[in-house]
Design a protein around this motif. Sequence first.
Motif, PDB file in Angstrom:
ATOM      1  N   ASP A   1       0.846  -1.187   0.000  1.00 55.09           N
ATOM      2  CA  ASP A   1       0.000   0.000   0.000  1.00 55.09           C
ATOM      3  C   ASP A   1       0.888   1.246   0.000  1.00 55.09           C
ATOM      4  N   HIS A   2       0.747   2.083  -1.022  1.00 56.91           N
ATOM      5  CA  HIS A   2       1.554   3.301  -1.138  1.00 56.91           C
ATOM      6  C   HIS A   2       3.052   2.995  -1.017  1.00 56.91           C
ATOM      7  N   SER A   3       3.488   1.987  -1.769  1.00 56.82           N
ATOM      8  CA  SER A   3       4.899   1.595  -1.845  1.00 56.82           C
ATOM      9  C   SER A   3       5.449   1.028  -0.546  1.00 56.82           C
ATOM     10  N   VAL A   4       4.547   0.605   0.346  1.00 64.50           N
ATOM     11  CA  VAL A   4       4.968   0.004   1.613  1.00 64.50           C
ATOM     12  C   VAL A   4       4.281  -1.355   1.764  1.00 64.50           C
ATOM     13  N   LEU A   5       5.055  -2.369   2.148  1.00 63.26           N
ATOM     14  CA  LEU A   5       4.477  -3.688   2.382  1.00 63.26           C
ATOM     15  C   LEU A   5       3.773  -3.715   3.736  1.00 63.26           C
ATOM     16  N   TYR A   6       2.669  -4.443   3.800  1.00 62.73           N
ATOM     17  CA  TYR A   6       1.955  -4.550   5.070  1.00 62.73           C
ATOM     18  C   TYR A   6       1.552  -5.998   5.338  1.00 62.73           C
ATOM     19  N   GLU A   7       1.301  -6.266   6.598  1.00 66.51           N
ATOM     20  CA  GLU A   7       0.791  -7.569   7.040  1.00 66.51           C
ATOM     21  C   GLU A   7      -0.263  -7.316   8.105  1.00 66.51           C
ATOM     22  N   LYS A   8      -1.421  -7.924   7.926  1.00 66.92           N
ATOM     23  CA  LYS A   8      -2.502  -7.791   8.893  1.00 66.92           C
ATOM     24  C   LYS A   8      -2.792  -9.149   9.520  1.00 66.92           C
ATOM     25  N   ASN A   9      -2.815  -9.182  10.833  1.00 66.93           N
ATOM     26  CA  ASN A   9      -3.233 -10.380  11.557  1.00 66.93           C
ATOM     27  C   ASN A   9      -4.696 -10.200  11.936  1.00 66.93           C
ATOM     28  N   ILE A  10      -5.539 -11.062  11.421  1.00 66.86           N
ATOM     29  CA  ILE A  10      -6.980 -10.916  11.606  1.00 66.86           C
ATOM     30  C   ILE A  10      -7.389 -11.544  12.933  1.00 66.86           C
ATOM     31  N   GLU A  11      -7.946 -10.746  13.814  1.00 70.83           N
ATOM     32  CA  GLU A  11      -8.399 -11.215  15.125  1.00 70.83           C
ATOM     33  C   GLU A  11      -9.847 -11.670  15.012  1.00 70.83           C
ATOM     34  N   LEU A  12     -10.054 -12.971  15.185  1.00 70.22           N
ATOM     35  CA  LEU A  12     -11.394 -13.527  15.004  1.00 70.22           C
ATOM     36  C   LEU A  12     -12.030 -13.992  16.311  1.00 70.22           C
ATOM     37  N   GLN A  13     -11.294 -13.880  17.392  1.00 72.82           N
ATOM     38  CA  GLN A  13     -11.854 -14.277  18.680  1.00 72.82           C
ATOM     39  C   GLN A  13     -12.533 -13.079  19.336  1.00 72.82           C
ATOM     40  N   VAL A  14     -13.589 -13.350  20.057  1.00 79.73           N
ATOM     41  CA  VAL A  14     -14.279 -12.307  20.810  1.00 79.73           C
ATOM     42  C   VAL A  14     -13.837 -12.426  22.265  1.00 79.73           C
ATOM     43  N   GLY A  15     -13.091 -11.438  22.746  1.00 79.15           N
ATOM     44  CA  GLY A  15     -12.576 -11.514  24.111  1.00 79.15           C
ATOM     45  C   GLY A  15     -12.771 -10.219  24.848  1.00 79.15           C
ATOM     46  N   GLY A  16     -11.875  -9.960  25.797  1.00 77.61           N
ATOM     47  CA  GLY A  16     -11.909  -8.701  26.525  1.00 77.61           C
ATOM     48  C   GLY A  16     -12.418  -8.821  27.933  1.00 77.61           C
ATOM     49  N   VAL A  17     -12.975  -9.991  28.285  1.00 73.74           N
ATOM     50  CA  VAL A  17     -13.452 -10.223  29.642  1.00 73.74           C
ATOM     51  C   VAL A  17     -12.775 -11.485  30.150  1.00 73.74           C
ATOM     52  N   ASP A  18     -12.172 -11.419  31.328  1.00 76.57           N
ATOM     53  CA  ASP A  18     -11.370 -12.534  31.832  1.00 76.57           C
ATOM     54  C   ASP A  18     -12.135 -13.854  31.872  1.00 76.57           C
ATOM     55  N   PHE A  19     -13.397 -13.786  32.276  1.00 76.69           N
ATOM     56  CA  PHE A  19     -14.138 -15.020  32.490  1.00 76.69           C
ATOM     57  C   PHE A  19     -15.022 -15.413  31.302  1.00 76.69           C
ATOM     58  N   TYR A  20     -14.910 -14.660  30.210  1.00 77.82           N
ATOM     59  CA  TYR A  20     -15.770 -14.977  29.069  1.00 77.82           C
ATOM     60  C   TYR A  20     -15.009 -14.766  27.772  1.00 77.82           C
ATOM     61  N   ASP A  21     -14.987 -15.797  26.955  1.00 83.76           N
ATOM     62  CA  ASP A  21     -14.340 -15.689  25.655  1.00 83.76           C
ATOM     63  C   ASP A  21     -15.126 -16.546  24.671  1.00 83.76           C
ATOM     64  N   SER A  22     -15.959 -15.916  23.889  1.00 93.91           N
ATOM     65  CA  SER A  22     -16.798 -16.641  22.939  1.00 93.91           C
ATOM     66  C   SER A  22     -16.053 -16.865  21.637  1.00 93.91           C
ATOM     67  N   THR A  23     -15.966 -18.115  21.222  1.00 98.48           N
ATOM     68  CA  THR A  23     -15.308 -18.429  19.954  1.00 98.48           C
ATOM     69  C   THR A  23     -16.325 -18.676  18.842  1.00 98.48           C
ATOM     70  N   GLY A  24     -17.595 -18.494  19.146  1.00 97.61           N
ATOM     71  CA  GLY A  24     -18.613 -18.661  18.118  1.00 97.61           C
ATOM     72  C   GLY A  24     -19.037 -20.106  17.964  1.00 97.61           C
ATOM     73  N   ASP A  25     -19.899 -20.342  17.001  1.00100.68           N
ATOM     74  CA  ASP A  25     -20.448 -21.670  16.783  1.00100.68           C
ATOM     75  C   ASP A  25     -19.418 -22.614  16.180  1.00100.68           C
ATOM     76  N   ASP A  26     -19.585 -23.879  16.470  1.00 97.57           N
ATOM     77  CA  ASP A  26     -18.764 -24.914  15.884  1.00 97.57           C
ATOM     78  C   ASP A  26     -19.053 -25.000  14.386  1.00 97.57           C
ATOM     79  N   PRO A  27     -18.012 -25.153  13.538  1.00101.31           N
ATOM     80  CA  PRO A  27     -18.249 -25.240  12.088  1.00101.31           C
ATOM     81  C   PRO A  27     -19.235 -26.341  11.697  1.00101.31           C
ATOM     82  N   ALA A  28     -19.203 -27.454  12.424  1.00102.04           N
ATOM     83  CA  ALA A  28     -20.136 -28.537  12.121  1.00102.04           C
ATOM     84  C   ALA A  28     -21.575 -28.128  12.396  1.00102.04           C
ATOM     85  N   ASP A  29     -21.786 -27.326  13.456  1.00106.43           N
ATOM     86  CA  ASP A  29     -23.131 -26.845  13.768  1.00106.43           C
ATOM     87  C   ASP A  29     -23.622 -25.880  12.689  1.00106.43           C
TER      88      ASP A  29
END
Length: 358
Positions: A284-312
């Motif tokens: 982008d604009h003559s500069v290489l970039y790398e993005k790490n996509i964050e797909l987990q829902v977190g932010g609370v110590d006791f709760y971390d939702s990873t979403g539905d199982d792919p099979a479901d």
Amino acid sequence: MTIRVGIIGCGGIANFKHMPSLAKIEEVHMVAFCDVNVERAEKAKGEYGKPEASVYSDYKTMLTEAKLDVVHVCTPNISHAEISIAAMEAGCHVMCEKPMAKTTDEARTMVEAAKRTGKKLTIGYQNRFRKDSSYLHSICEENALGDIYYAKAKAIRRRAVPTWGVFLDEEAQGGGPLIDIGTHALDLTLWMMDNYKPKYVVGNVYRKLADTENAANAWGPWDPSKYTVEDSAFGFITMENGATIVLEASWALNTLDVGEAKTTLCGTKGGADMENGLRINGEDHSVLYEKNIELQVGGVDFYDSTGDDPADIEAKQWIDSVLNNTEPVVKPEQALVVTQILEAIYESAKINKPVYFS
């Protein structure tokens, strides 16, 4: 509206994937269970069946008597086509576990049967429904990576040979890791590229570690005398538009570079891989970039939702397609091309020549 579902084959994949996911869908009533081992079918009925559910040892009898809307085929590869076609001809929509069939000819007859009967047919490629897969597919659809001209489909285990069922039986399965786990990686890659027109394939198949006695293995040592399939297979696939796909599949390989059902994509606008989470790269604009996509829902110590199982998610979209008369996400024509390529890799390795598609 309720959907009357029958399960044919009540072994591992039915118990770990199909039946638990179907049981979570309100509209689904599992009313028929079939297995050559009747005790397995009885057990499945007890855990997942409605009180009125029936048990069968012969799938033909089940299709005649049970008045089903949907059938899930969870048997060895050798019987996928035969049972799926019979179920569609009996008036049922069919979810068949991967791979579609043992051979291209069998897979093609399944597609023809779906068209002839007007019944829906889909194949169990649940890795499409992972969060990283869904996200990557969405940006591919938006052409964010541009023209994808090189890709790698990866399904590599260091030592994880399945020792149960008929996984090691070439006659029943048609092959080993290539047709078992390589099929998932290839399906993901073709789906991301939206490219189902192979031109030719060069393949190599190896049986180098299968005779190892008392081998280190995730599920305990395998029996070399029963190990009649390959332990590794590799394919070089050239598409009609010139794109290249490298397919790697192994249950046992002396490598630390492991990963299963992963794809790497290289396009004219950017690239993506699943090697360390989902990563997008580009310039982008003559500069290489790398993005790490964050797909987990977190932010609370006791709760971390990873979403539905792919099979479901797979099961829900499949039943929704039946209820709403829409196309399932995994189309049989797509799964047919996966089988064509896998078969061509095996054939190329056998004849030591490229295999061309007409």
